[in-house]
Motif scaffolding. Structure first.
Motif, PDB file in Angstrom:
ATOM      1  N   TRP B  19     -13.649  -1.301  -0.714  1.00 14.40           N
ATOM      2  CA  TRP B  19     -12.273  -1.745  -0.479  1.00 14.40           C
ATOM      3  C   TRP B  19     -11.773  -2.484  -1.710  1.00 14.40           C
ATOM      4  CZ3 TRP B  19      -9.784  -2.192   4.681  1.00 14.40           C
ATOM      5  CH2 TRP B  19     -10.449  -1.395   5.630  1.00 14.40           C
ATOM      6  N   ILE B  20     -10.665  -2.036  -2.266  1.00 10.94           N
ATOM      7  CA  ILE B  20     -10.099  -2.677  -3.449  1.00 10.94           C
ATOM      8  C   ILE B  20      -8.807  -3.376  -3.044  1.00 10.94           C
ATOM      9  CG2 ILE B  20      -9.283  -2.355  -5.812  1.00 10.94           C
ATOM     10  CD1 ILE B  20     -12.202  -1.532  -5.389  1.00 10.94           C
ATOM     11  N   ASP B  21      -8.795  -4.693  -3.186  1.00 11.74           N
ATOM     12  CA  ASP B  21      -7.590  -5.459  -2.861  1.00 11.74           C
ATOM     13  C   ASP B  21      -7.385  -6.533  -3.919  1.00 11.74           C
ATOM     14  OD1 ASP B  21      -9.403  -7.466  -2.308  1.00 11.74           O
ATOM     15  OD2 ASP B  21      -9.123  -7.398  -0.131  1.00 11.74           O
ATOM     16  N   SER B  22      -6.494  -7.480  -3.633  1.00 10.90           N
ATOM     17  CA  SER B  22      -6.165  -8.487  -4.645  1.00 10.90           C
ATOM     18  C   SER B  22      -7.340  -9.403  -4.959  1.00 10.90           C
ATOM     19  CB  SER B  22      -4.957  -9.310  -4.184  1.00 10.90           C
ATOM     20  OG  SER B  22      -5.194  -9.855  -2.887  1.00 10.90           O
ATOM     21  N   SER B  23      -8.321  -9.475  -4.068  1.00 11.17           N
ATOM     22  CA  SER B  23      -9.458 -10.366  -4.308  1.00 11.17           C
ATOM     23  C   SER B  23     -10.461  -9.774  -5.296  1.00 11.17           C
ATOM     24  CB  SER B  23     -10.166 -10.712  -2.993  1.00 11.17           C
ATOM     25  OG  SER B  23     -10.912  -9.611  -2.523  1.00 11.17           O
ATOM     26  N   ASN B  24     -10.497  -8.465  -5.420  1.00  9.20           N
ATOM     27  CA  ASN B  24     -11.502  -7.880  -6.314  1.00  9.20           C
ATOM     28  C   ASN B  24     -10.952  -6.874  -7.328  1.00  9.20           C
ATOM     29  OD1 ASN B  24     -11.019  -5.701  -4.653  1.00  9.20           O
ATOM     30  ND2 ASN B  24     -13.063  -5.615  -3.753  1.00  9.20           N
ATOM     31  N   ALA B  25      -9.653  -6.602  -7.289  1.00 10.31           N
ATOM     32  CA  ALA B  25      -9.080  -5.652  -8.256  1.00 10.31           C
ATOM     33  C   ALA B  25      -9.248  -6.133  -9.708  1.00 10.31           C
ATOM     34  CB  ALA B  25      -7.605  -5.385  -7.940  1.00 10.31           C
ATOM     35  N   PRO B  26      -9.036  -7.438  -9.990  1.00 14.18           N
ATOM     36  CA  PRO B  26      -9.249  -7.878 -11.381  1.00 14.18           C
ATOM     37  C   PRO B  26     -10.688  -7.656 -11.844  1.00 14.18           C
ATOM     38  CG  PRO B  26      -7.963  -9.507 -10.176  1.00 14.18           C
ATOM     39  CD  PRO B  26      -8.469  -8.523  -9.156  1.00 14.18           C
ATOM     40  N   GLU B  27     -11.639  -7.871 -10.940  1.00 15.84           N
ATOM     41  CA  GLU B  27     -13.057  -7.643 -11.272  1.00 15.84           C
ATOM     42  C   GLU B  27     -13.302  -6.151 -11.544  1.00 15.84           C
ATOM     43  OE1 GLU B  27     -15.546  -8.951  -8.083  1.00 15.84           O
ATOM     44  OE2 GLU B  27     -17.285  -7.876  -8.845  1.00 15.84           O
ATOM     45  N   MET B  28     -12.701  -5.300 -10.711  1.00 17.26           N
ATOM     46  CA  MET B  28     -12.815  -3.858 -10.941  1.00 17.26           C
ATOM     47  C   MET B  28     -12.278  -3.505 -12.327  1.00 17.26           C
ATOM     48  SD  MET B  28     -10.740  -0.705  -9.081  1.00 17.26           S
ATOM     49  CE  MET B  28      -9.199  -1.134  -9.915  1.00 17.26           C
ATOM     50  N   ALA B  29     -11.127  -4.075 -12.669  1.00 15.38           N
ATOM     51  CA  ALA B  29     -10.505  -3.759 -13.960  1.00 15.38           C
ATOM     52  C   ALA B  29     -11.383  -4.217 -15.117  1.00 15.38           C
ATOM     53  CB  ALA B  29      -9.127  -4.410 -14.040  1.00 15.38           C
ATOM     54  N   TYR B  54     -10.250   2.080   0.585  1.00 14.69           N
ATOM     55  CA  TYR B  54      -8.966   1.400   0.723  1.00 14.69           C
ATOM     56  C   TYR B  54      -8.559   0.872  -0.639  1.00 14.69           C
ATOM     57  CZ  TYR B  54      -5.816  -2.484   2.080  1.00 14.69           C
ATOM     58  OH  TYR B  54      -4.761  -3.358   2.209  1.00 14.69           O
ATOM     59  N   MET B  55      -7.266   0.978  -0.939  1.00 14.14           N
ATOM     60  CA  MET B  55      -6.764   0.375  -2.171  1.00 14.14           C
ATOM     61  C   MET B  55      -5.367  -0.175  -1.912  1.00 14.14           C
ATOM     62  SD  MET B  55      -6.388   1.997  -6.009  1.00 14.14           S
ATOM     63  CE  MET B  55      -8.138   2.169  -6.281  1.00 14.14           C
ATOM     64  N   SER B  56      -5.188  -1.444  -2.169  1.00  9.07           N
ATOM     65  CA  SER B  56      -3.856  -2.036  -2.035  1.00  9.07           C
ATOM     66  C   SER B  56      -3.130  -1.915  -3.374  1.00  9.07           C
ATOM     67  CB  SER B  56      -3.960  -3.500  -1.620  1.00  9.07           C
ATOM     68  OG  SER B  56      -4.396  -4.282  -2.708  1.00  9.07           O
ATOM     69  N   SER B  57      -1.915  -2.448  -3.423  1.00  9.21           N
ATOM     70  CA  SER B  57      -1.145  -2.343  -4.670  1.00  9.21           C
ATOM     71  C   SER B  57      -1.838  -3.060  -5.824  1.00  9.21           C
ATOM     72  CB  SER B  57       0.261  -2.904  -4.471  1.00  9.21           C
ATOM     73  OG  SER B  57       0.217  -4.293  -4.229  1.00  9.21           O
ATOM     74  N   GLU B  62      -3.972  -1.979 -11.346  1.00  8.64           N
ATOM     75  CA  GLU B  62      -5.019  -1.908 -12.376  1.00  8.64           C
ATOM     76  C   GLU B  62      -5.244  -0.474 -12.843  1.00  8.64           C
ATOM     77  OE1 GLU B  62      -5.923  -4.444 -13.769  1.00  8.64           O
ATOM     78  OE2 GLU B  62      -5.666  -6.088 -12.348  1.00  8.64           O
ATOM     79  N   ILE B  63      -5.126   0.481 -11.914  1.00  4.58           N
ATOM     80  CA  ILE B  63      -5.252   1.888 -12.320  1.00  4.58           C
ATOM     81  C   ILE B  63      -4.086   2.273 -13.236  1.00  4.58           C
ATOM     82  CG2 ILE B  63      -5.314   4.281 -11.498  1.00  4.58           C
ATOM     83  CD1 ILE B  63      -7.844   2.841 -10.771  1.00  4.58           C
ATOM     84  N   ARG B  84      -8.715  10.078   1.506  1.00  2.45           N
ATOM     85  CA  ARG B  84      -7.432  10.276   2.198  1.00  2.45           C
ATOM     86  C   ARG B  84      -6.546   9.033   2.092  1.00  2.45           C
ATOM     87  NH1 ARG B  84      -5.222  11.213   7.430  1.00  2.45           N
ATOM     88  NH2 ARG B  84      -3.080  10.518   7.142  1.00  2.45           N
ATOM     89  N   ARG B  85      -7.163   7.882   2.270  1.00  2.00           N
ATOM     90  CA  ARG B  85      -6.378   6.645   2.280  1.00  2.00           C
ATOM     91  C   ARG B  85      -5.827   6.307   0.893  1.00  2.00           C
ATOM     92  NH1 ARG B  85      -8.392   1.578   6.031  1.00  2.00           N
ATOM     93  NH2 ARG B  85      -6.366   0.543   6.061  1.00  2.00           N
ATOM     94  N   VAL B  86      -6.635   6.586  -0.138  1.00  2.00           N
ATOM     95  CA  VAL B  86      -6.161   6.341  -1.502  1.00  2.00           C
ATOM     96  C   VAL B  86      -5.075   7.358  -1.857  1.00  2.00           C
ATOM     97  CG1 VAL B  86      -6.821   6.366  -3.939  1.00  2.00           C
ATOM     98  CG2 VAL B  86      -8.287   5.233  -2.255  1.00  2.00           C
ATOM     99  N   LEU B  87      -5.273   8.603  -1.421  1.00  2.00           N
ATOM    100  CA  LEU B  87      -4.252   9.621  -1.684  1.00  2.00           C
ATOM    101  C   LEU B  87      -2.926   9.248  -1.013  1.00  2.00           C
ATOM    102  CD1 LEU B  87      -3.680  12.343  -3.020  1.00  2.00           C
ATOM    103  CD2 LEU B  87      -4.419  13.466  -0.910  1.00  2.00           C
ATOM    104  N   ASP B  88      -3.006   8.687   0.198  1.00  2.00           N
ATOM    105  CA  ASP B  88      -1.792   8.248   0.893  1.00  2.00           C
ATOM    106  C   ASP B  88      -1.001   7.248   0.055  1.00  2.00           C
ATOM    107  OD1 ASP B  88      -2.107   9.813   3.101  1.00  2.00           O
ATOM    108  OD2 ASP B  88      -2.894   8.238   4.405  1.00  2.00           O
TER     109      ASP B  88
END
Lengths: 145, 114
Positions: B19-29, B54-57, B62-63, B84-88
């Motif tokens: 799950w990628i959200d605001s808590s871990n997106a910077p770490e992913m980047a 899951y991916m939030s804005s 970051e992408i 599917r959820r990321v494609l959505d």
């Protein structure tokens, strides 16, 4: 079929607390009879709004601040009310993302608000007595995504 | 939010899962930037998203930043096998028309260079 319900969840104004709020609203959405897609949408809406409140309303993460989420469900309808005591932040008038911004040098922002507007059936906002109050209604209606 | 790296020939494939959200997106980047700095010696980078639940804005942002960085460097970001959820979320944002999406890593690796 679950009887109409009203549940309250409070989270600290920390980004790491949002996962628990997503889980809470997902269960409420399922219990309200929403489809899997709409359960997912409820999670995204809560995630995006709470992130905005923490980053723009409270302007920082803090265990001293909170966001309160009330979920009222039943009959394939869920009403989510999110309140916080941060700076006035109106998601109905805040600028949302524009696709053409991808070619600009500025960092991209505003997708979250755009998603909320796309996914909700109705949105209401008021600021009163130092409190932001944001109300979202979700049903199983057809949606654009 | 596990990030892992494999390669097809010289092409790095970054696998993003969870799950990628605001808590871990910077770490992913940060992790992706480190991989790009070290491993991206050629033209193409593949980011594989089949296990990304899951991916939030915040993740999307970051992408987009990665896409813009690679474009500035005359390189190409290819997104492979989004869940599917990321494609959505890509479709809802309209970014599916900006990014190059492929059904599989194999398809992404085999596509002609733009």
């Amino acid at each position: 079929m679950i009887a109409p319900f009203s549940r309250v969840f409070q989270l600290e104004a920390r980004l790491s607390a949002i996962a628990a709020a997503r889980e809470f609203v997902a269960q409420a959405a399922r219990d309200a009879g929403l489809s899997d897609d709409r359960v997912n949408h409820a999670q995204l809406i809560v995630d995006e709004h709470c992130t905005n409140v923490i980053e723009h309303g409270y302007q920082r993460e803090s265990s001293e601040h909170a966001i309160v989420m009330q979920c009222e469900g039943g009959g394939q309808r869920l009403v989510i009310t999110l309140t916080d005591a941060g700076k006035p932040f109106n998601p109905l008038t805040a600028p949302d993302a524009q696709l053409h911004a991808i070619s600009a040098d500025d960092s991209i922002g505003g997708w979250g608000i755009y998603f909320i507007r796309q996914l909700a059936d109705t949105l209401e906002y008021e600021y009163r007595d130092g409190t932001n109050r944001f109300t979202v209604t979700l049903t199983n209606r057809a949606h654009p995504s | 939010m596990p990030i892992s790296l494999t390669k097809i020939g010289e092409v790095p494939v970054i696998h993003v899962s969870g799950w990628i959200d605001s808590s871990n997106a910077p770490e992913m980047a940060t992790e992706i930037r480190a991989i790009v700095d070290i491993e991206l010696t050629d033209h193409v980078l593949i980011v594989e998203l089949s296990e990304c639940e899951y991916m939030s804005s915040a993740g999307l942002r970051e992408i987009v930043a990665l896409y813009k960085r690679l474009a500035r460097e005359k390189r190409e970001l290819r997104l492979a096998a989004p869940s599917r959820r990321v494609l959505d979320i890509l479709e809802m944002s309209g970014l599916h028309t900006v990014f190059t999406l492929y059904d599989s890593i194999t398809a992404a690796a085999g596509a002609p260079t733009r």
